[in-house]
Design a protein around this motif. Structure first.
Motif, short mmCIF file in Angstrom:
data_model
loop_
_atom_site.label_atom_id
_atom_site.label_comp_id
_atom_site.label_asym_id
_atom_site.label_seq_id
_atom_site.Cartn_x
_atom_site.Cartn_y
_atom_site.Cartn_z
N GLN A 143 0.80 -1.22 -0.02
CA GLN A 143 -0.10 0.03 -0.02
C GLN A 143 1.03 1.26 -0.17
N GLN A 144 1.93 1.26 0.73
CA GLN A 144 2.54 2.23 0.86
C GLN A 144 3.49 2.72 -0.34
N ARG A 145 4.02 1.66 -0.96
CA ARG A 145 4.67 1.76 -2.36
C ARG A 145 3.74 2.40 -3.45
N ALA A 146 2.26 1.89 -3.36
CA ALA A 146 1.32 2.08 -4.41
C ALA A 146 0.96 3.62 -3.97
N LEU A 147 1.01 4.08 -3.00
CA LEU A 147 0.67 5.53 -2.57
C LEU A 147 1.86 6.32 -3.19
N ILE A 148 2.97 5.97 -3.24
CA ILE A 148 4.25 6.76 -3.53
C ILE A 148 4.05 6.70 -5.04
N ALA A 149 3.51 5.82 -5.65
CA ALA A 149 3.36 5.59 -7.09
C ALA A 149 2.29 6.80 -7.59
N LEU A 150 1.17 6.72 -6.68
CA LEU A 150 0.02 7.53 -6.97
C LEU A 150 0.45 9.04 -6.85
N SER A 151 1.41 9.34 -6.01
CA SER A 151 1.79 10.55 -5.61
C SER A 151 2.74 11.20 -6.81
N LEU A 152 3.20 10.17 -7.49
CA LEU A 152 4.42 10.64 -8.66
C LEU A 152 3.74 10.53 -9.99
N VAL A 153 2.38 10.25 -10.22
CA VAL A 153 1.73 9.99 -11.50
C VAL A 153 1.68 11.14 -12.32
N LEU A 154 1.52 12.22 -11.72
CA LEU A 154 1.58 13.58 -12.45
C LEU A 154 2.88 14.27 -12.59
N GLU A 155 3.80 13.65 -12.35
CA GLU A 155 5.15 13.96 -12.53
C GLU A 155 5.70 15.32 -12.11
N PRO A 156 5.49 15.19 -10.44
CA PRO A 156 5.74 16.56 -9.87
C PRO A 156 7.19 16.53 -9.74
N ASP A 157 7.80 17.91 -9.30
CA ASP A 157 9.31 18.00 -9.09
C ASP A 157 9.80 17.88 -7.82
N VAL A 158 8.88 17.95 -6.74
CA VAL A 158 9.00 17.63 -5.43
C VAL A 158 7.99 16.78 -4.65
N LEU A 159 8.58 15.78 -3.94
CA LEU A 159 8.07 14.77 -3.27
C LEU A 159 8.20 15.11 -1.56
N VAL A 160 7.03 15.21 -0.95
CA VAL A 160 6.86 15.47 0.32
C VAL A 160 6.43 14.57 1.19
N ARG A 200 14.62 8.89 -7.04
CA ARG A 200 15.35 10.30 -7.12
C ARG A 200 16.25 10.35 -8.09
N GLU A 201 16.97 9.37 -8.29
CA GLU A 201 17.92 9.37 -9.57
C GLU A 201 17.31 9.29 -10.91
N LYS A 202 16.17 8.59 -10.97
CA LYS A 202 15.65 8.38 -12.39
C LYS A 202 14.76 9.56 -12.71
N TYR A 203 14.05 10.26 -11.76
CA TYR A 203 13.05 10.91 -12.15
C TYR A 203 13.36 12.36 -11.73
N ASP A 204 14.79 12.73 -11.24
CA ASP A 204 15.33 14.17 -10.89
C ASP A 204 14.31 14.74 -9.83
N LEU A 205 14.02 13.97 -8.93
CA LEU A 205 13.38 14.47 -7.74
C LEU A 205 13.89 15.11 -6.73
N THR A 206 13.34 16.01 -5.89
CA THR A 206 13.52 16.66 -4.60
C THR A 206 12.75 16.09 -3.75
N MET A 207 13.18 15.60 -2.67
CA MET A 207 12.32 15.04 -1.50
C MET A 207 12.64 15.67 -0.43
N VAL A 208 11.43 15.92 0.46
CA VAL A 208 11.40 16.28 1.93
C VAL A 208 10.92 15.08 2.77
N PHE A 209 11.81 14.43 3.67
CA PHE A 209 11.40 13.20 4.22
C PHE A 209 11.35 13.74 5.77
N ILE A 210 10.21 13.50 6.15
CA ILE A 210 9.79 14.02 7.58
C ILE A 210 9.61 12.72 8.40
#
Length: 355
Positions: free
Chosen positions: A174-191, A215-225
């Motif tokens: 479920q957690q990995r599916a949620l990460i995929a859902l959060s990236l489906v619109l190709e954002p630059d930043v993932l919080v 991060r490497e494949k999609y040039d993401l910026t990540m904020v990990f709380i």
């Protein structure tokens, strides 16, 4: 990319930052209660920054502030600038509702705590993807193709996951599916707000490895709380330590771990299990973190600090430079290095083995 009104575009001052927070505060009770206190932070493009601290320190409120998503009746003030490209700024707090909705998925996406409560239990996972794509007027077929790719990147079988209801998947799936859902619109930043809190240690480490690859494949910026300092220390490029709704230490992860300078950071590390110290040497942080309605004057940490002085009780410490990239908001950070011992070897270098 979303359409942004011209009146919220400004010339950037720091060309390396993708998000810049300046003097950001969140208050309740007509401004009498602070749950985020005058935070300034530049998040660099393509970095992973870890935000750490005890529960109730303001980490989740910082995440909500990045997306102007502070729940009512909270009052958000200051400036949050998003820089989609290096020659323009978007003032997030000045966006219209429609622009803000677009920004929250298309530019800056967020993974909230608890995947199990993030999905609608009556909808299959594929329906969540379709609903998100349609809400943002994105081509559904193209989006589902991307969903398949993202799920494969996360070592999931797209056919099985998309055809399942949430309860038919494990917590890690479920957690990995949620990460995929959060990236489906190709954002630059993932919080990500405590994205691995409910998972076992093996799954936590697996997801960290996957996040590095994403991060490497999609040039993401990540904020990990997270409150789990060892977890994020192995992932982040930089660490920001929060205490009592403000930042108290900020620097490269290796420096914050191997040469911590704020007394709270040192206490937090001593309270954390590590491979180089027996459990008998773990020491809990003495006292309790303050409530929003009862933050001490001066340095907010002084009631729990063994180095507090009258200056600490009456004056608020500025963020002093420890190195060019490492700061600590403490009057006595140099003394802390000698007066507050660590239960693991302090290396003074960037190649320590605490992690």
């Amino acid at each position: 990319m979303m359409s942004i009104s011209s009146d919220v575009l400004n010339e950037p001052q720091d060309r390396d930052a993708i998000i810049r927070m300046d003097d950001v505060s969140v208050t309740y009770d007509s401004g009498d209660s602070y749950v985020l206190d005058d935070v300034s932070l530049a998040i660099e493009r393509n970095e992973i920054i870890g935000i750490v601290g005890e529960s109730g320190s303001g980490k989740s409120m910082l995440a909500s502030s990045l997306l102007d998503a502070v729940p009512d009746p909270g009052q958000l003030s200051g400036s949050v600038e998003y820089r989609p490209v290096q020659d323009q700024n978007v003032e997030v707090l000045a966006l219209e509702d429609s622009e803000l909705r677009a920004l929250r998925w298309e530019e800056i996406s967020m993974v909230f705590q608890g995947a199990m409560s993030s999905f609608n239990p009556t909808m299959k996972i594929k329906e969540h993807f379709i609903e998100t794509l349609e809400a943002h007027n994105a081509p559904v077929e193209t989006g589902l193709n991307r969903a398949h790719e993202l799920l494969e990147d996360l070592y999931l079988k797209p056919g099985r996951v998309l055809g399942s209801y949430p309860h038919e998947l494990s917590g890690g799936m479920q957690q990995r599916a949620l990460i995929a859902l959060s990236l489906v619109l190709e954002p630059d930043v993932l919080v990500m707000d405590e994205p691995t809190a409910a998972l076992d240690l093996l799954m936590q480490q697996s997801i960290l490895l996957l996040l590095r690859e994403l991060r490497e494949k999609y040039d993401l910026t990540m904020v990990f709380i997270t409150h789990d300092l060892p977890l994020v220390a192995s992932l982040a490029d930089r660490l920001a330590v929060m205490y009592a709704f403000e930042l108290v230490e900020l620097g490269p992860a290796s420096e914050v771990i191997n040469t911590p300078t704020h007394p709270y950071t040192r206490a937090l590390l001593n309270a954390t299990p590590n491979l180089n110290a027996p459990l008998s040497e773990m020491r809990p942080v003495k006292g309790k973190s303050p409530a929003p309605i009862n933050v001490p004057s001066g340095c907010s940490y002084h009631p729990r600090c063994p180095l507090d002085t009258e200056e600490c009780r009456t004056n608020h410490p500025p963020a002093d430079p420890v190195t060019p990239e490492h700061t600590a908001a403490c009057f006595h950070w140099e003394e802390a290095r000698t007066e507050i011992s660590l239960n693991y070897a302090e290396t003074g270098t960037n190649d320590g083995d605490w992690r």
